[in-house]
Design a protein around this motif. Sequence first.
Motif, PDB file in Angstrom:
ATOM      1  N   ILE B 128      47.526 -23.030  27.309  1.00 41.82           N
ATOM      2  CA  ILE B 128      47.081 -23.386  28.652  1.00 41.82           C
ATOM      3  C   ILE B 128      45.569 -23.635  28.656  1.00 41.82           C
ATOM      4  O   ILE B 128      44.813 -22.840  28.124  1.00 41.82           O
ATOM      5  CB  ILE B 128      47.416 -22.230  29.633  1.00 41.82           C
ATOM      6  N   SER B 129      45.157 -24.734  29.280  1.00 38.57           N
ATOM      7  CA  SER B 129      43.733 -25.045  29.254  1.00 38.57           C
ATOM      8  C   SER B 129      43.006 -24.286  30.355  1.00 38.57           C
ATOM      9  O   SER B 129      43.610 -23.700  31.256  1.00 38.57           O
ATOM     10  CB  SER B 129      43.521 -26.547  29.401  1.00 38.57           C
ATOM     11  N   ALA B 130      41.689 -24.342  30.284  1.00 36.41           N
ATOM     12  CA  ALA B 130      40.841 -23.505  31.139  1.00 36.41           C
ATOM     13  C   ALA B 130      41.101 -23.723  32.633  1.00 36.41           C
ATOM     14  O   ALA B 130      41.035 -22.777  33.420  1.00 36.41           O
ATOM     15  CB  ALA B 130      39.381 -23.774  30.811  1.00 36.41           C
ATOM     16  N   ILE B 131      41.439 -24.958  33.030  1.00 33.28           N
ATOM     17  CA  ILE B 131      41.639 -25.233  34.467  1.00 33.28           C
ATOM     18  C   ILE B 131      42.766 -24.372  35.019  1.00 33.28           C
ATOM     19  O   ILE B 131      42.729 -23.936  36.151  1.00 33.28           O
ATOM     20  CB  ILE B 131      42.045 -26.703  34.721  1.00 33.28           C
ATOM     21  N   ASN B 132      43.786 -24.182  34.224  1.00 35.98           N
ATOM     22  CA  ASN B 132      44.955 -23.486  34.735  1.00 35.98           C
ATOM     23  C   ASN B 132      45.011 -22.010  34.383  1.00 35.98           C
ATOM     24  O   ASN B 132      45.958 -21.324  34.740  1.00 35.98           O
ATOM     25  CB  ASN B 132      46.223 -24.174  34.222  1.00 35.98           C
ATOM     26  N   GLU B 133      43.990 -21.543  33.681  1.00 41.51           N
ATOM     27  CA  GLU B 133      43.994 -20.134  33.268  1.00 41.51           C
ATOM     28  C   GLU B 133      44.223 -19.203  34.460  1.00 41.51           C
ATOM     29  O   GLU B 133      44.874 -18.175  34.355  1.00 41.51           O
ATOM     30  CB  GLU B 133      42.669 -19.768  32.601  1.00 41.51           C
ATOM     31  N   GLY B 134      43.653 -19.586  35.603  1.00 42.02           N
ATOM     32  CA  GLY B 134      43.695 -18.721  36.782  1.00 42.02           C
ATOM     33  C   GLY B 134      45.098 -18.417  37.262  1.00 42.02           C
ATOM     34  O   GLY B 134      45.342 -17.410  37.915  1.00 42.02           O
ATOM     35  N   TYR B 135      46.062 -19.299  36.956  1.00 40.16           N
ATOM     36  CA  TYR B 135      47.426 -19.098  37.455  1.00 40.16           C
ATOM     37  C   TYR B 135      48.239 -18.169  36.562  1.00 40.16           C
ATOM     38  O   TYR B 135      49.292 -17.698  36.940  1.00 40.16           O
ATOM     39  CB  TYR B 135      48.158 -20.431  37.569  1.00 40.16           C
ATOM     40  N   ILE B 136      47.739 -17.943  35.377  1.00 37.69           N
ATOM     41  CA  ILE B 136      48.541 -17.217  34.391  1.00 37.69           C
ATOM     42  C   ILE B 136      48.953 -15.813  34.842  1.00 37.69           C
ATOM     43  O   ILE B 136      50.099 -15.421  34.700  1.00 37.69           O
ATOM     44  CB  ILE B 136      47.836 -17.201  33.019  1.00 37.69           C
ATOM     45  N   PRO B 137      48.029 -15.036  35.435  1.00 41.03           N
ATOM     46  CA  PRO B 137      48.459 -13.694  35.859  1.00 41.03           C
ATOM     47  C   PRO B 137      49.685 -13.730  36.765  1.00 41.03           C
ATOM     48  O   PRO B 137      50.637 -12.979  36.548  1.00 41.03           O
ATOM     49  CB  PRO B 137      47.228 -13.156  36.592  1.00 41.03           C
ATOM     50  N   ASP B 138      49.694 -14.663  37.747  1.00 39.91           N
ATOM     51  CA  ASP B 138      50.851 -14.771  38.642  1.00 39.91           C
ATOM     52  C   ASP B 138      52.121 -15.096  37.869  1.00 39.91           C
ATOM     53  O   ASP B 138      53.174 -14.485  38.068  1.00 39.91           O
ATOM     54  CB  ASP B 138      50.620 -15.898  39.663  1.00 39.91           C
ATOM     55  N   VAL B 139      52.005 -16.088  36.984  1.00 38.52           N
ATOM     56  CA  VAL B 139      53.175 -16.535  36.230  1.00 38.52           C
ATOM     57  C   VAL B 139      53.729 -15.394  35.389  1.00 38.52           C
ATOM     58  O   VAL B 139      54.926 -15.090  35.416  1.00 38.52           O
ATOM     59  CB  VAL B 139      52.801 -17.728  35.318  1.00 38.52           C
ATOM     60  N   LEU B 140      52.835 -14.734  34.672  1.00 37.92           N
ATOM     61  CA  LEU B 140      53.288 -13.655  33.781  1.00 37.92           C
ATOM     62  C   LEU B 140      53.908 -12.514  34.571  1.00 37.92           C
ATOM     63  O   LEU B 140      54.936 -11.958  34.181  1.00 37.92           O
ATOM     64  CB  LEU B 140      52.122 -13.139  32.932  1.00 37.92           C
ATOM     65  N   ASN B 141      53.294 -12.179  35.694  1.00 39.79           N
ATOM     66  CA  ASN B 141      53.853 -11.092  36.498  1.00 39.79           C
ATOM     67  C   ASN B 141      55.259 -11.428  36.981  1.00 39.79           C
ATOM     68  O   ASN B 141      56.145 -10.582  36.961  1.00 39.79           O
ATOM     69  CB  ASN B 141      52.940 -10.788  37.683  1.00 39.79           C
ATOM     70  N   THR B 142      55.453 -12.685  37.412  1.00 47.68           N
ATOM     71  CA  THR B 142      56.782 -13.083  37.869  1.00 47.68           C
ATOM     72  C   THR B 142      57.801 -12.951  36.753  1.00 47.68           C
ATOM     73  O   THR B 142      58.879 -12.386  36.938  1.00 47.68           O
ATOM     74  CB  THR B 142      56.764 -14.550  38.352  1.00 47.68           C
ATOM     75  N   PHE B 143      57.464 -13.479  35.596  1.00 46.28           N
ATOM     76  CA  PHE B 143      58.406 -13.406  34.474  1.00 46.28           C
ATOM     77  C   PHE B 143      58.662 -11.955  34.074  1.00 46.28           C
ATOM     78  O   PHE B 143      59.780 -11.572  33.752  1.00 46.28           O
ATOM     79  CB  PHE B 143      57.875 -14.188  33.263  1.00 46.28           C
ATOM     80  N   ARG B 144      57.632 -11.158  34.118  1.00 48.74           N
ATOM     81  CA  ARG B 144      57.824  -9.757  33.736  1.00 48.74           C
ATOM     82  C   ARG B 144      58.813  -9.077  34.686  1.00 48.74           C
ATOM     83  O   ARG B 144      59.667  -8.301  34.274  1.00 48.74           O
ATOM     84  CB  ARG B 144      56.463  -9.040  33.773  1.00 48.74           C
TER      85      ARG B 144
END
Lengths: 189, 784
Positions: B128-144
């Motif tokens: 994932i590139s720097a622009i979208n890094e900010g969304y990763i916590p949400d995505v990971l939490n959902t999958f978890r």
Amino acid sequence: MADNADHIDGDDNEDVRAQQNLIKIKLKSSEGGIYECGLTAAKMSDLVKNMVESLGTDAVVTTEPIILGNEAVTDAALKKIIEWVEFHWDDPPVDHDFEDEKDRRNEELSHWDKQFIDVDDQALLFDVIAAANYMDIKGLVEVGAKHICSKIRGKSCQEVREMLKITNDFTAEEEDAIHKENAWIYAKD
Amino acid sequence: MAQQMKRFKIPLKRRDDSNEDNIQHPQIYAKDSLDRFGDDLCQLLLSYLSLEDIFRLECVSKQFRRTVFVSVVDFTLSDEFIQRLLYWTAIDVEFTIYTQIEYTIDTKMLATIAIKCANIETIDCRGISAINEGYIPDVLNTFRDKCLNLRNIYCNLYKDNEKIMPSLGPLVTRIGNIGSYVSKQALTHCHRLSQLNTYCFDRVFTSVYTSGVPLVKNLLKYELKFSYHPDFDNHRLSAFVAHNQSLRSVVIGTHIDGTHETLTEMCGQLSRLTQLRRLSLGFKIKGSQHSFNDYLRTIGVNCKQLQRLSFSLFSKKCEYNLKTLDSLAYFRRLKRLDLTLYVTVDEISLDVLRECRRLTHLDIYLTKMNANVFKIIRKNCPQLQYLCIQNMNSIIETECLDQISRLPALQMLVIHCKRSGDMAQQMKHLKTSLETTYGCENEDQKRHQPKIYAKNSMDRFGDDLCALLLSYLSFEDRFQCECVSKQLQRTVFASVVDITLSDRFIQRLLNAKKSDTDMLAIIAIKCAEIQTIDCRGITKDYEKRIPEVLGILRAYCRHLRDIYCDLGANSRQMMATFGPLVTRIGAINSYNDSKALTHCHRLSQLRELKLKKLSVQLSRLPQLRELILSLNLSHGQTSAAVTDFMRTIGVNCKQLQRLSLQLSAQSVLNISLDWLRFYGPLRQLCLEIYAVIDERVLEPLRHCKRLTHLEIYLKKINTNVLKDLHQYCPRLHYLFIRDLNGIIDTECLSHLSRLPALQMLVIETHNNITTSDNDLNAVLSSSL
């Protein structure tokens, strides 16, 4: 461990395999056709390998053919399968230390495999895949899977149904609901 | 869950309307329809689809819907994926007429995806590139939350996601990169981390300046992409290596620039990674003081598991003397070799490849290549499957191709070429010759007729047996027998595995007419199988010559693994080069520099150490098995100093099994052996104490339950000292007591008689033993 391994993976092992492949065993299809196949090649099928090992090589060579009872193992399919194993039996073994499972899955089929699996008669193609699955020939099932998936790639649901002759058992509403769930896939990039 | 429930529903419904006939008869499918396959096979076939196709085809049929998600086990997040899940809302900016567009991630959609792909075990969001890094916590939490099988997360560690590390850290097993301003504490949450890539080496330590304990432990793979400075980073490397002994793959992506000493040290540290399977390494070399063969040898000798090696060398100076790559001979298990030499030399001999017969992949870049190189490859690499040639000078000509075409196992050939030239025509030639590779090698062998030898002639034996028979010869005799016959010449040196250097041996070399180095080289070439060199017995007169002798032997004996030596006047210099090979040190003759010891990280035996303040150095030798120490306490020191000293060694040298300690202290009142508590694995102990002791001095022996051999030399031994020995050391079967005062009496023997496993008892005394034979008999009968 270190000392043993020094000797094994040399030419000896390959020679043994080559020699064993000169021994022919008989395989019998569900339609009754009997075909000859090299022992090493036939052992690419885990099913045959287990049978040979439990019966003993001598018994297999001299007596009755090995019966492959699954209805998918037709004469034509068995011929194709023997063609494949006879071509691939001397492939180098998978080196688990490096060969990432993932890399291997993403690797494209070889030219030979592509030509081999590109069968016009879809019934035969499916026979080969089902029979390979029954006979537990992982490499060949993979070839079949990659081939089918390459054909599916990029096609719409309807096209896929038509191509692979799949009956649509969804109602229109169910289908719509799914489309909605997957809306993101159709979103613009 | 939801999906499973749905599946459960279907059969339930069916049972209700079971009066319909169609359930009884198995449905018959057309042969050429995919419907004929069961769910298992169908799922297997569909497992090769891309993620996008999986979602697009979900509604092909109910069977597809059931099976298509089962195989989604690894999920790789891409920028595209995240972009598709975004929706925007316009927000009015207060007090202005402008509106601002804000992107939010569609968590509902995400949750649906996560529920469908319930089998996800691994999520990879390193790409994932720097622009979208900010969304990763949400995505990971959902999958978890939705994917109960989630076990691995691969991600980068940037400012945006360091906050989720306390909760998701335990799932993170691979990290692709660590950003600059990330709190280092974030790493400590990832205690299952097995793969790590960083740009700088200091990312794995708490501070840029200190060394200390690294933040990551037990890694399997480590890749350093950008910079390693031996001057700053070597001391950290030592700690890193110590905590990551499990490392299987180390990739250092730059050409390392350093002095000979620092590079030697670095390779010494790397060679401690005995589990290493893959190593990528490059040097930038300025002058001829560097000996990269030495660096590689250190690694090759110690990292026996190494199968993949990438080595590149960059040298600006043209006259750099690079003739051979001899050190590659130590990498016998190598399967893949990637060799890049940006060096201008006339010709490099690759003959050494004959030692790496298992090579299956070879990637080669040489500034000057010719047909000869390929001839060597063809001769020595019978198992080569893959060959990649970086050819910048367009020297690939028909002759080269001819050699390549004779590689029996070659499956893939890659040639990088700047100028295309008339390659096409040559390739055609290659094609034809590839088809005619088989069977011209064996003809030579067929011509040999089996010979018949006389029964009573030694000639009748094969080489193997002959070598075995000759292996009982002394070293000198072998050289005398060498010219008996060709067979003897072949076999007589095969069994020379250990060689002990003596004064006489060196003296002889000096007296020989030829210069001694030539002579020694000849010997070394003949005895190519040498694994161990013992030069502990050499006296001061010849000590100076040892480094030279060892240097020559090492250059020719590729199997050399162990050197036993003394630490003499010129130890510092010698240990820097030979340290990694030294496993036993006999004596330290003159104390120069205790640092010399740190190079010997494979050391297992050390004798007669009359030095203090060495504990730190000693404690860096985790392989130590045997230690003989002599400590002389001067007036200023207390027994606490001894305790500290011994504890440091005991804590770190866990392998220590044999310890001999001579302790003399005139002025100290009480000697305590409390430190024995850190020596649990000890088997043999020899205590020689010249100091005042109290009755309970031996009590700490209870920590050494495995002790089997004990020797005691105590100044004032008395009956009570030995009283409880049977409780402390239940396994003791050898006991030696030097009795200076003649106090061994009946009572004393009765104490000893209670030792359950005792087999041998030796009492050395100057006085006549006053006890009767009966007492001794009692000891023997009760302990047997």
